[in-house]
Design a protein around this motif. Sequence first.
Motif, short mmCIF file in Angstrom:
data_model
loop_
_atom_site.label_atom_id
_atom_site.label_comp_id
_atom_site.label_asym_id
_atom_site.label_seq_id
_atom_site.Cartn_x
_atom_site.Cartn_y
_atom_site.Cartn_z
N LEU A 169 -42.74 -87.49 19.63
CA LEU A 169 -42.51 -88.84 19.14
C LEU A 169 -43.02 -89.01 17.71
N LYS A 170 -44.18 -88.39 17.40
CA LYS A 170 -44.75 -88.54 16.06
C LYS A 170 -43.82 -88.00 14.98
N ASP A 171 -42.93 -87.08 15.36
CA ASP A 171 -41.99 -86.52 14.37
C ASP A 171 -40.84 -87.47 14.08
N MET A 172 -40.71 -88.53 14.89
CA MET A 172 -39.58 -89.44 14.74
C MET A 172 -39.95 -90.74 14.02
N ILE A 173 -41.19 -90.85 13.58
CA ILE A 173 -41.63 -92.10 12.95
C ILE A 173 -41.17 -92.17 11.49
N GLN A 174 -40.82 -93.38 11.09
CA GLN A 174 -40.50 -93.64 9.68
C GLN A 174 -41.81 -93.93 8.96
N HIS A 175 -42.34 -92.91 8.29
CA HIS A 175 -43.63 -93.08 7.62
C HIS A 175 -43.50 -94.01 6.42
N ASP A 176 -44.62 -94.66 6.11
CA ASP A 176 -44.67 -95.44 4.88
C ASP A 176 -44.48 -94.51 3.69
N ALA A 233 -54.08 -90.31 -9.63
CA ALA A 233 -52.81 -90.88 -9.14
C ALA A 233 -52.03 -89.83 -8.35
N ARG A 234 -52.05 -88.58 -8.82
CA ARG A 234 -51.35 -87.51 -8.10
C ARG A 234 -51.97 -87.25 -6.74
N SER A 235 -53.30 -87.41 -6.65
CA SER A 235 -53.95 -87.19 -5.36
C SER A 235 -53.47 -88.21 -4.33
N ILE A 236 -53.06 -89.39 -4.79
CA ILE A 236 -52.48 -90.38 -3.87
C ILE A 236 -51.05 -90.00 -3.53
N SER A 237 -50.26 -89.62 -4.54
CA SER A 237 -48.86 -89.24 -4.30
C SER A 237 -48.75 -88.08 -3.32
N SER A 238 -49.71 -87.16 -3.37
CA SER A 238 -49.63 -85.95 -2.55
C SER A 238 -50.36 -86.06 -1.22
N LEU A 239 -50.76 -87.27 -0.83
CA LEU A 239 -51.51 -87.43 0.41
C LEU A 239 -50.76 -86.88 1.62
N GLY A 240 -49.45 -87.13 1.68
CA GLY A 240 -48.67 -86.64 2.81
C GLY A 240 -49.15 -87.20 4.13
N LEU A 241 -49.36 -88.52 4.20
CA LEU A 241 -49.84 -89.13 5.43
C LEU A 241 -48.84 -88.91 6.56
N SER A 242 -49.31 -88.34 7.66
CA SER A 242 -48.42 -88.07 8.79
C SER A 242 -49.11 -88.28 10.14
N GLU A 243 -50.43 -88.20 10.17
CA GLU A 243 -51.16 -88.36 11.44
C GLU A 243 -51.53 -89.83 11.64
N TYR A 244 -50.66 -90.57 12.34
CA TYR A 244 -50.96 -91.98 12.55
C TYR A 244 -51.80 -92.17 13.82
N GLN A 331 -48.04 -101.94 9.38
CA GLN A 331 -48.67 -101.91 10.70
C GLN A 331 -49.07 -100.50 11.12
N ILE A 332 -48.73 -99.52 10.29
CA ILE A 332 -49.11 -98.14 10.60
C ILE A 332 -50.48 -97.86 10.01
N VAL A 333 -51.37 -97.34 10.84
CA VAL A 333 -52.69 -96.89 10.38
C VAL A 333 -52.74 -95.38 10.53
N TYR A 334 -53.12 -94.70 9.46
CA TYR A 334 -53.14 -93.24 9.44
C TYR A 334 -54.56 -92.70 9.50
N GLN A 335 -54.69 -91.55 10.14
CA GLN A 335 -55.94 -90.79 10.05
C GLN A 335 -55.95 -90.11 8.68
N LEU A 336 -57.05 -90.26 7.97
CA LEU A 336 -57.16 -89.71 6.62
C LEU A 336 -58.07 -88.49 6.66
N ASP A 337 -57.58 -87.39 6.12
CA ASP A 337 -58.37 -86.17 6.07
C ASP A 337 -59.68 -86.42 5.30
#
Length: 481
Positions: A169-176, A233-244, A331-337
Amino acid sequence: MSRSKKIGALLGVLLIVCVGTICVSKYEEQKEQIKNSDEIVMELNTEDVTSLSWEYEGEDETISLAFHKDETWLYDEDENFPVDEEKVNELLETFQALGASFIIEDVEDYAQYGLEEPVCTINIGTEEESYEILLGDYSTMDEERYVSFGDGNVYLVSSDPMETYELELKDMIQHDEIPDFDSVQEIQFTGSENYTVIYSEENKITYSEKDVYFVENEDETLPLDSSNVRSYARSISSLGLSEYVTYNASEEEITSYGLDDPELSITIWYTTEEEEDKEEDEEESKEQTSTFVLNISRDPKEREEASEDASDEETDEEEEITAYARIGDSQIVYQLDGSDYETLMAASYNDLRHQKIIWADFDDVTQVDITLEDVEYTLIKEEEDKKTLWYYQEEEIEISEFEDALTALTASEFTEEDPVDKEEIGLTIHLDNENVQEVELSLYRHDGSSCMVKVDGKPVALVSRSSVVDLMEAVNAIVLN
Protein backbone atom coordinates in the motif's frame (compact mmCIF):
# COMPACT_ATOMS: atom_id res chain seq x y z
CA MET A 1 2.03 -73.64 -27.60
CA SER A 2 -1.33 -74.26 -29.32
CA ARG A 3 -2.30 -72.27 -32.36
CA SER A 4 -5.08 -70.49 -30.51
CA LYS A 5 -2.70 -69.37 -27.76
CA LYS A 6 -0.24 -68.02 -30.35
CA ILE A 7 -2.99 -66.04 -32.01
CA GLY A 8 -4.07 -64.66 -28.62
CA ALA A 9 -0.52 -63.61 -27.79
CA LEU A 10 -0.11 -61.90 -31.15
CA LEU A 11 -3.38 -60.07 -30.67
CA GLY A 12 -2.19 -58.87 -27.24
CA VAL A 13 1.04 -57.56 -28.71
CA LEU A 14 -0.90 -55.87 -31.49
CA LEU A 15 -3.20 -54.23 -28.92
CA ILE A 16 -0.22 -52.89 -26.96
CA VAL A 17 1.34 -51.51 -30.14
CA CYS A 18 -1.94 -49.83 -31.14
CA VAL A 19 -2.36 -48.22 -27.71
CA GLY A 20 1.24 -47.04 -27.85
CA THR A 21 0.72 -45.62 -31.31
CA ILE A 22 -2.40 -43.75 -30.17
CA CYS A 23 -0.55 -42.34 -27.13
CA VAL A 24 2.40 -41.22 -29.25
CA SER A 25 -0.05 -39.67 -31.70
CA LYS A 26 -1.81 -37.85 -28.90
CA TYR A 27 1.56 -36.74 -27.50
CA GLU A 28 2.62 -35.45 -30.92
CA GLU A 29 -0.72 -33.66 -31.22
CA GLN A 30 -0.17 -32.09 -27.76
CA LYS A 31 3.32 -30.99 -28.76
CA GLU A 32 1.96 -29.25 -31.81
CA GLN A 33 -0.30 -27.13 -29.59
CA ILE A 34 2.78 -25.37 -28.15
CA LYS A 35 3.76 -22.78 -30.69
CA ASN A 36 5.98 -19.78 -31.06
CA SER A 37 4.24 -16.44 -31.08
CA ASP A 38 4.92 -12.75 -31.23
CA GLU A 39 1.25 -11.88 -30.89
CA ILE A 40 -0.30 -9.23 -28.68
CA VAL A 41 -2.45 -11.44 -26.44
CA MET A 42 -4.13 -8.69 -24.41
CA GLU A 43 -5.01 -5.12 -25.32
CA LEU A 44 -6.46 -2.77 -22.76
CA ASN A 45 -7.66 0.80 -23.05
CA THR A 46 -6.51 2.10 -19.68
CA GLU A 47 -8.94 5.02 -19.78
CA ASP A 48 -11.89 2.57 -19.73
CA VAL A 49 -10.79 0.81 -16.54
CA THR A 50 -12.94 1.47 -13.47
CA SER A 51 -11.52 -1.05 -11.00
CA LEU A 52 -8.21 -2.74 -10.29
CA SER A 53 -7.28 -5.27 -7.62
CA TRP A 54 -4.58 -7.85 -7.07
CA GLU A 55 -3.43 -10.35 -4.48
CA TYR A 56 -0.16 -12.16 -3.91
CA GLU A 57 1.85 -13.74 -1.13
CA GLY A 58 4.33 -11.31 0.39
CA GLU A 59 7.25 -12.31 2.58
CA ASP A 60 5.22 -12.27 5.79
CA GLU A 61 1.60 -11.95 4.72
CA THR A 62 -0.86 -11.99 1.86
CA ILE A 63 -0.93 -8.62 0.13
CA SER A 64 -4.36 -7.71 -1.20
CA LEU A 65 -5.04 -4.28 -2.71
CA ALA A 66 -8.13 -2.94 -4.47
CA PHE A 67 -8.87 0.42 -6.09
CA HIS A 68 -11.82 1.91 -7.96
CA LYS A 69 -12.28 4.99 -10.08
CA ASP A 70 -14.77 7.74 -9.34
CA GLU A 71 -13.39 10.63 -11.38
CA THR A 72 -10.16 9.95 -9.49
CA TRP A 73 -8.70 6.68 -8.24
CA LEU A 74 -9.68 5.71 -4.70
CA TYR A 75 -8.51 2.99 -2.33
CA ASP A 76 -11.42 0.63 -1.59
CA GLU A 77 -10.68 0.28 2.14
CA ASP A 78 -10.13 4.00 2.80
CA GLU A 79 -11.10 6.65 0.31
CA ASN A 80 -9.04 9.20 2.27
CA PHE A 81 -5.88 7.44 1.13
CA PRO A 82 -4.12 9.71 -1.44
CA VAL A 83 -3.71 7.40 -4.44
CA ASP A 84 -0.85 7.98 -6.86
CA GLU A 85 -2.74 7.98 -10.16
CA GLU A 86 0.44 7.73 -12.19
CA LYS A 87 1.27 4.51 -10.35
CA VAL A 88 -2.20 3.09 -11.17
CA ASN A 89 -1.74 3.98 -14.83
CA GLU A 90 1.68 2.36 -14.77
CA LEU A 91 0.10 -0.87 -13.47
CA LEU A 92 -2.60 -0.83 -16.13
CA GLU A 93 -0.16 -0.07 -18.92
CA THR A 94 1.34 -3.53 -18.32
CA PHE A 95 -1.72 -4.92 -20.13
CA GLN A 96 -2.15 -2.14 -22.65
CA ALA A 97 -0.42 -4.28 -25.27
CA LEU A 98 0.90 -7.48 -23.68
CA GLY A 99 2.86 -9.72 -26.02
CA ALA A 100 3.54 -13.47 -25.71
CA SER A 101 6.53 -15.39 -27.03
CA PHE A 102 4.77 -18.80 -26.66
CA ILE A 103 1.13 -19.89 -26.63
CA ILE A 104 0.13 -23.26 -25.15
CA GLU A 105 -3.36 -24.09 -26.35
CA ASP A 106 -6.07 -26.32 -24.81
CA VAL A 107 -4.19 -26.74 -21.53
CA GLU A 108 -5.38 -29.55 -19.27
CA ASP A 109 -2.76 -29.46 -16.52
CA TYR A 110 -2.38 -25.88 -15.28
CA ALA A 111 -0.36 -27.02 -12.28
CA GLN A 112 2.74 -27.66 -14.38
CA TYR A 113 2.78 -23.91 -15.18
CA GLY A 114 2.14 -22.82 -11.59
CA LEU A 115 -1.38 -21.70 -12.42
CA GLU A 116 -3.38 -23.99 -10.10
CA GLU A 117 -2.06 -21.87 -7.24
CA PRO A 118 -0.99 -18.64 -9.01
CA VAL A 119 1.63 -16.40 -7.44
CA CYS A 120 -0.62 -13.42 -8.17
CA THR A 121 -4.22 -12.87 -9.21
CA ILE A 122 -5.10 -9.60 -10.93
CA ASN A 123 -8.66 -8.39 -11.57
CA ILE A 124 -9.37 -5.52 -13.95
CA GLY A 125 -12.84 -4.17 -14.61
CA THR A 126 -14.41 -1.79 -17.11
CA GLU A 127 -18.05 -0.87 -17.44
CA GLU A 128 -18.49 -3.61 -20.05
CA GLU A 129 -15.92 -6.30 -19.25
CA SER A 130 -13.92 -7.87 -16.47
CA TYR A 131 -10.61 -9.69 -16.66
CA GLU A 132 -9.05 -12.19 -14.27
CA ILE A 133 -5.35 -12.58 -14.91
CA LEU A 134 -3.40 -15.36 -13.21
CA LEU A 135 0.38 -15.20 -12.94
CA GLY A 136 2.11 -18.58 -12.70
CA ASP A 137 5.69 -19.78 -12.54
CA TYR A 138 8.62 -17.81 -13.85
CA SER A 139 10.58 -19.62 -16.55
CA THR A 140 14.21 -18.98 -15.66
CA MET A 141 15.31 -20.47 -18.99
CA ASP A 142 13.20 -18.03 -21.00
CA GLU A 143 13.18 -15.33 -18.32
CA GLU A 144 9.44 -14.96 -18.84
CA ARG A 145 6.24 -15.56 -16.85
CA TYR A 146 3.40 -18.04 -17.48
CA VAL A 147 0.05 -16.20 -17.60
CA SER A 148 -3.56 -17.32 -17.95
CA PHE A 149 -6.53 -15.19 -18.96
CA GLY A 150 -9.10 -17.98 -18.46
CA ASP A 151 -9.48 -18.76 -22.16
CA GLY A 152 -8.06 -22.29 -21.95
CA ASN A 153 -4.58 -21.22 -23.03
CA VAL A 154 -1.35 -20.45 -21.20
CA TYR A 155 0.91 -17.69 -22.41
CA LEU A 156 4.59 -17.14 -21.82
CA VAL A 157 4.67 -13.37 -21.81
CA SER A 158 7.61 -11.23 -22.80
CA SER A 159 7.04 -8.67 -20.02
CA ASP A 160 6.68 -10.02 -16.47
CA PRO A 161 3.67 -8.33 -14.79
CA MET A 162 4.97 -9.40 -11.37
CA GLU A 163 7.78 -6.87 -11.66
CA THR A 164 5.13 -4.15 -11.63
CA TYR A 165 2.53 -5.63 -9.26
CA GLU A 166 4.74 -6.72 -6.38
CA LEU A 167 3.74 -3.65 -4.37
CA GLU A 168 2.46 -2.72 -0.94
CA LEU A 169 0.00 0.00 0.00
CA LYS A 170 2.84 2.42 0.83
CA ASP A 171 3.98 2.15 -2.80
CA MET A 172 0.61 3.46 -4.00
CA ILE A 173 0.55 6.72 -2.05
CA GLN A 174 0.67 10.09 -3.78
CA HIS A 175 3.56 11.65 -1.88
CA ASP A 176 3.77 15.36 -1.25
CA GLU A 177 5.94 16.95 -3.91
CA ILE A 178 9.23 18.61 -3.04
CA PRO A 179 10.29 20.92 -5.87
CA ASP A 180 13.72 21.62 -7.26
CA PHE A 181 14.43 25.17 -6.18
CA ASP A 182 15.56 26.82 -9.42
CA SER A 183 16.31 30.12 -7.75
CA VAL A 184 15.84 30.69 -4.01
CA GLN A 185 14.68 34.24 -3.34
CA GLU A 186 14.09 34.06 0.39
CA ILE A 187 14.20 31.56 3.26
CA GLN A 188 12.43 32.17 6.54
CA PHE A 189 13.27 30.11 9.61
CA THR A 190 10.99 30.01 12.64
CA GLY A 191 11.28 27.89 15.75
CA SER A 192 14.73 26.89 16.91
CA GLU A 193 16.05 29.53 14.47
CA ASN A 194 14.32 32.83 13.80
CA TYR A 195 15.66 34.89 10.94
CA THR A 196 15.24 35.48 7.21
CA VAL A 197 17.69 34.90 4.38
CA ILE A 198 17.29 37.43 1.56
CA TYR A 199 18.61 37.19 -2.01
CA SER A 200 20.11 40.33 -3.54
CA GLU A 201 22.36 40.64 -6.57
CA GLU A 202 23.21 44.25 -5.66
CA ASN A 203 26.00 43.57 -3.19
CA LYS A 204 27.33 46.82 -1.75
CA ILE A 205 28.58 45.26 1.46
CA THR A 206 31.22 42.60 0.88
CA TYR A 207 34.28 42.13 -1.29
CA SER A 208 32.94 39.08 -3.17
CA GLU A 209 30.51 39.34 -6.07
CA LYS A 210 29.44 35.76 -5.28
CA ASP A 211 27.78 36.99 -2.08
CA VAL A 212 24.08 37.19 -2.98
CA TYR A 213 22.45 35.90 0.23
CA PHE A 214 22.27 38.08 3.34
CA VAL A 215 20.80 38.25 6.81
CA GLU A 216 19.50 41.56 8.08
CA ASN A 217 19.43 42.36 11.77
CA GLU A 218 18.87 45.59 13.68
CA ASP A 219 22.47 46.75 13.39
CA GLU A 220 23.81 45.45 10.08
CA THR A 221 23.45 43.26 7.04
CA LEU A 222 25.56 40.11 7.20
CA PRO A 223 26.65 37.99 4.23
CA LEU A 224 26.10 34.25 3.94
CA ASP A 225 28.04 31.74 1.89
CA SER A 226 25.93 31.33 -1.25
CA SER A 227 27.15 27.76 -1.73
CA ASN A 228 26.06 26.91 1.84
CA VAL A 229 22.59 28.38 1.25
CA ARG A 230 22.16 26.51 -2.03
CA SER A 231 23.47 23.30 -0.48
CA TYR A 232 20.91 23.65 2.31
CA ALA A 233 18.11 24.12 -0.24
CA ARG A 234 19.35 21.05 -2.14
CA SER A 235 19.27 19.02 1.07
CA ILE A 236 15.52 19.73 1.19
CA SER A 237 14.98 18.95 -2.52
CA SER A 238 16.77 15.62 -2.15
CA LEU A 239 14.95 14.46 1.00
CA GLY A 240 12.99 11.83 -0.91
CA LEU A 241 10.31 11.51 1.77
CA SER A 242 8.67 8.10 1.39
CA GLU A 243 8.26 6.53 4.86
CA TYR A 244 4.95 7.94 6.09
CA VAL A 245 3.66 7.28 9.59
CA THR A 246 0.15 8.40 8.71
CA TYR A 247 -1.51 9.63 5.53
CA ASN A 248 -4.52 11.26 7.17
CA ALA A 249 -3.20 12.82 10.37
CA SER A 250 -5.70 14.09 12.91
CA GLU A 251 -4.97 17.17 15.04
CA GLU A 252 -4.23 14.84 17.95
CA GLU A 253 -1.72 12.88 15.87
CA ILE A 254 -0.07 16.05 14.58
CA THR A 255 0.40 17.12 18.20
CA SER A 256 1.80 13.71 19.17
CA TYR A 257 4.48 14.08 16.49
CA GLY A 258 5.39 17.59 17.71
CA LEU A 259 4.22 19.19 14.48
CA ASP A 260 1.48 21.39 15.95
CA ASP A 261 4.34 23.66 17.04
CA PRO A 262 7.24 22.54 14.83
CA GLU A 263 10.75 22.52 16.21
CA LEU A 264 11.80 24.22 12.98
CA SER A 265 9.64 25.58 10.18
CA ILE A 266 11.32 26.43 6.87
CA THR A 267 9.54 28.58 4.30
CA ILE A 268 11.20 29.00 0.92
CA TRP A 269 10.20 31.49 -1.75
CA TYR A 270 11.64 30.42 -5.09
CA THR A 271 11.19 31.18 -8.77
CA THR A 272 10.66 28.81 -11.65
CA GLU A 273 10.55 29.45 -15.37
CA GLU A 274 7.41 28.38 -17.20
CA GLU A 275 7.02 28.27 -20.95
CA GLU A 276 3.96 30.02 -22.29
CA ASP A 277 2.74 30.53 -25.82
CA LYS A 278 3.63 33.91 -27.25
CA GLU A 279 2.76 33.43 -30.89
CA GLU A 280 2.19 30.38 -33.04
CA ASP A 281 5.83 29.27 -33.30
CA GLU A 282 7.39 31.25 -30.48
CA GLU A 283 7.60 30.61 -26.76
CA GLU A 284 8.37 32.99 -23.96
CA SER A 285 9.74 32.11 -20.53
CA LYS A 286 7.88 33.60 -17.63
CA GLU A 287 9.17 33.63 -14.07
CA GLN A 288 6.78 32.48 -11.41
CA THR A 289 7.30 32.75 -7.67
CA SER A 290 6.19 29.81 -5.54
CA THR A 291 6.27 29.03 -1.85
CA PHE A 292 7.24 25.80 -0.11
CA VAL A 293 6.91 25.07 3.61
CA LEU A 294 8.60 22.24 5.49
CA ASN A 295 7.94 21.57 9.17
CA ILE A 296 10.19 19.27 11.16
CA SER A 297 10.23 18.08 14.75
CA ARG A 298 11.98 15.52 16.83
CA ASP A 299 9.74 13.16 18.79
CA PRO A 300 8.55 15.34 21.74
CA LYS A 301 9.52 12.83 24.47
CA GLU A 302 12.87 12.18 22.83
CA ARG A 303 13.51 15.91 22.47
CA GLU A 304 12.76 16.48 26.15
CA GLU A 305 15.11 13.67 27.17
CA ALA A 306 17.83 15.03 24.88
CA SER A 307 17.43 18.47 26.45
CA GLU A 308 17.86 16.95 29.93
CA ASP A 309 20.89 14.95 28.81
CA ALA A 310 22.52 18.07 27.38
CA SER A 311 23.08 19.34 30.91
CA ASP A 312 24.74 16.06 31.91
CA GLU A 313 28.19 14.86 30.94
CA GLU A 314 28.57 13.94 27.28
CA THR A 315 28.71 10.27 26.35
CA ASP A 316 30.33 8.50 23.44
CA GLU A 317 27.11 6.66 22.61
CA GLU A 318 25.59 7.51 19.26
CA GLU A 319 22.31 9.28 19.78
CA GLU A 320 19.22 7.73 18.22
CA ILE A 321 16.92 10.25 16.60
CA THR A 322 13.23 9.84 15.84
CA ALA A 323 11.98 12.79 13.82
CA TYR A 324 9.02 13.71 11.65
CA ALA A 325 8.33 16.01 8.72
CA ARG A 326 5.22 17.58 7.30
CA ILE A 327 4.94 19.64 4.13
CA GLY A 328 2.72 22.69 4.60
CA ASP A 329 -0.74 21.69 5.81
CA SER A 330 -0.57 18.21 4.30
CA GLN A 331 -2.25 15.38 6.20
CA ILE A 332 0.73 13.13 5.50
CA VAL A 333 3.32 12.89 8.25
CA TYR A 334 6.66 11.35 7.29
CA GLN A 335 9.34 9.64 9.31
CA LEU A 336 12.49 11.72 8.88
CA ASP A 337 15.87 10.05 8.76
CA GLY A 338 18.08 11.02 11.72
CA SER A 339 20.92 12.29 9.54
CA ASP A 340 18.49 14.36 7.45
CA TYR A 341 17.05 15.83 10.65
CA GLU A 342 20.50 16.88 11.81
CA THR A 343 21.28 18.41 8.39
CA LEU A 344 18.08 20.45 8.38
CA MET A 345 18.47 21.58 11.98
CA ALA A 346 21.91 23.00 11.10
CA ALA A 347 20.25 26.22 9.92
CA SER A 348 21.78 28.89 12.12
CA TYR A 349 23.58 31.96 10.82
CA ASN A 350 26.88 30.34 11.82
CA ASP A 351 25.95 27.20 9.83
CA LEU A 352 25.24 29.15 6.65
CA ARG A 353 27.82 31.92 6.87
CA HIS A 354 31.28 31.78 5.31
CA GLN A 355 33.45 29.28 7.12
CA LYS A 356 36.61 30.67 5.55
CA ILE A 357 38.07 33.68 7.33
CA ILE A 358 38.99 35.35 4.03
CA TRP A 359 36.89 34.45 1.00
CA ALA A 360 37.97 37.24 -1.32
CA ASP A 361 39.20 36.38 -4.79
CA PHE A 362 42.98 36.56 -4.39
CA ASP A 363 43.20 38.20 -7.82
CA ASP A 364 41.64 41.27 -6.18
CA VAL A 365 44.41 41.48 -3.56
CA THR A 366 46.88 44.28 -4.40
CA GLN A 367 49.02 44.44 -1.26
CA VAL A 368 49.51 42.66 2.05
CA ASP A 369 51.01 44.33 5.11
CA ILE A 370 52.26 41.82 7.66
CA THR A 371 53.34 42.13 11.28
CA LEU A 372 55.20 39.05 12.54
CA GLU A 373 57.22 39.01 15.78
CA ASP A 374 56.98 42.82 15.94
CA VAL A 375 58.57 43.19 12.48
CA GLU A 376 56.59 44.66 9.56
CA TYR A 377 56.72 43.39 6.01
CA THR A 378 54.91 44.46 2.83
CA LEU A 379 54.10 42.32 -0.21
CA ILE A 380 53.07 44.24 -3.33
CA LYS A 381 51.41 43.11 -6.56
CA GLU A 382 52.28 44.67 -9.91
CA GLU A 383 51.06 44.13 -13.45
CA GLU A 384 53.85 43.88 -16.02
CA ASP A 385 53.36 42.95 -19.67
CA LYS A 386 49.94 41.50 -18.82
CA LYS A 387 51.55 39.34 -16.13
CA THR A 388 50.83 39.45 -12.42
CA LEU A 389 53.98 39.61 -10.33
CA TRP A 390 54.47 39.87 -6.56
CA TYR A 391 57.38 41.64 -4.88
CA TYR A 392 58.96 41.94 -1.47
CA GLN A 393 61.54 44.71 -1.14
CA GLU A 394 61.68 45.01 -4.94
CA GLU A 395 62.52 41.31 -5.25
CA GLU A 396 60.09 39.14 -7.20
CA ILE A 397 58.59 36.41 -5.02
CA GLU A 398 56.53 33.26 -5.39
CA ILE A 399 53.17 33.95 -3.71
CA SER A 400 51.31 30.64 -4.11
CA GLU A 401 52.21 29.11 -0.72
CA PHE A 402 51.24 32.30 1.08
CA GLU A 403 47.97 32.48 -0.90
CA ASP A 404 47.15 28.85 -0.06
CA ALA A 405 47.89 29.35 3.63
CA LEU A 406 45.85 32.56 3.84
CA THR A 407 42.79 31.18 2.07
CA ALA A 408 42.98 27.94 4.07
CA LEU A 409 42.15 29.72 7.35
CA THR A 410 38.79 28.19 8.26
CA ALA A 411 36.62 28.60 11.35
CA SER A 412 36.45 25.57 13.61
CA GLU A 413 34.17 27.49 15.95
CA PHE A 414 32.68 30.98 15.89
CA THR A 415 33.07 33.14 18.96
CA GLU A 416 32.69 36.71 20.21
CA GLU A 417 35.16 36.32 23.07
CA ASP A 418 38.13 38.66 23.13
CA PRO A 419 41.57 37.05 22.93
CA VAL A 420 43.73 37.10 26.06
CA ASP A 421 47.11 36.02 24.64
CA LYS A 422 49.58 37.97 22.55
CA GLU A 423 49.03 38.51 18.82
CA GLU A 424 51.13 36.08 16.79
CA ILE A 425 50.61 37.53 13.33
CA GLY A 426 48.67 40.46 11.91
CA LEU A 427 47.77 41.19 8.30
CA THR A 428 46.20 44.07 6.43
CA ILE A 429 44.89 42.87 3.07
CA HIS A 430 44.40 45.61 0.47
CA LEU A 431 41.75 44.93 -2.19
CA ASP A 432 40.84 46.35 -5.57
CA ASN A 433 37.14 46.38 -4.70
CA GLU A 434 34.44 49.07 -4.71
CA ASN A 435 32.82 47.86 -1.48
CA VAL A 436 35.81 46.95 0.67
CA GLN A 437 39.33 48.31 0.20
CA GLU A 438 41.08 46.55 3.07
CA VAL A 439 40.59 43.84 5.67
CA GLU A 440 42.55 43.54 8.89
CA LEU A 441 43.29 40.13 10.39
CA SER A 442 44.79 39.56 13.82
CA LEU A 443 45.58 36.03 14.98
CA TYR A 444 46.22 35.19 18.62
CA ARG A 445 47.29 31.99 20.29
CA HIS A 446 44.32 30.50 22.15
CA ASP A 447 45.51 27.06 23.27
CA GLY A 448 47.70 24.27 21.99
CA SER A 449 45.40 23.38 19.10
CA SER A 450 43.69 26.63 18.09
CA CYS A 451 44.14 30.34 17.55
CA MET A 452 41.71 33.23 17.91
CA VAL A 453 40.96 35.44 14.89
CA LYS A 454 39.82 39.03 14.92
CA VAL A 455 38.59 40.58 11.68
CA ASP A 456 38.61 44.38 11.50
CA GLY A 457 38.99 44.52 15.25
CA LYS A 458 36.11 42.14 16.09
CA PRO A 459 36.62 38.61 17.46
CA VAL A 460 35.18 36.16 14.94
CA ALA A 461 36.35 32.58 15.25
CA LEU A 462 38.79 29.94 16.32
CA VAL A 463 40.98 28.36 13.65
CA SER A 464 43.37 25.44 13.86
CA ARG A 465 46.80 26.40 15.17
CA SER A 466 48.45 24.29 12.46
CA SER A 467 46.91 26.50 9.73
CA VAL A 468 48.27 29.62 11.46
CA VAL A 469 51.72 28.01 11.72
CA ASP A 470 51.52 27.27 7.97
CA LEU A 471 50.73 30.94 7.34
CA MET A 472 53.67 32.15 9.46
CA GLU A 473 56.03 29.69 7.77
CA ALA A 474 54.86 30.91 4.36
CA VAL A 475 55.67 34.49 5.40
CA ASN A 476 59.10 33.50 6.75
CA ALA A 477 59.85 31.61 3.54
CA ILE A 478 59.31 34.88 1.64
CA VAL A 479 61.02 37.39 3.91
CA LEU A 480 63.96 35.16 4.82
CA ASN A 481 64.32 34.14 1.17
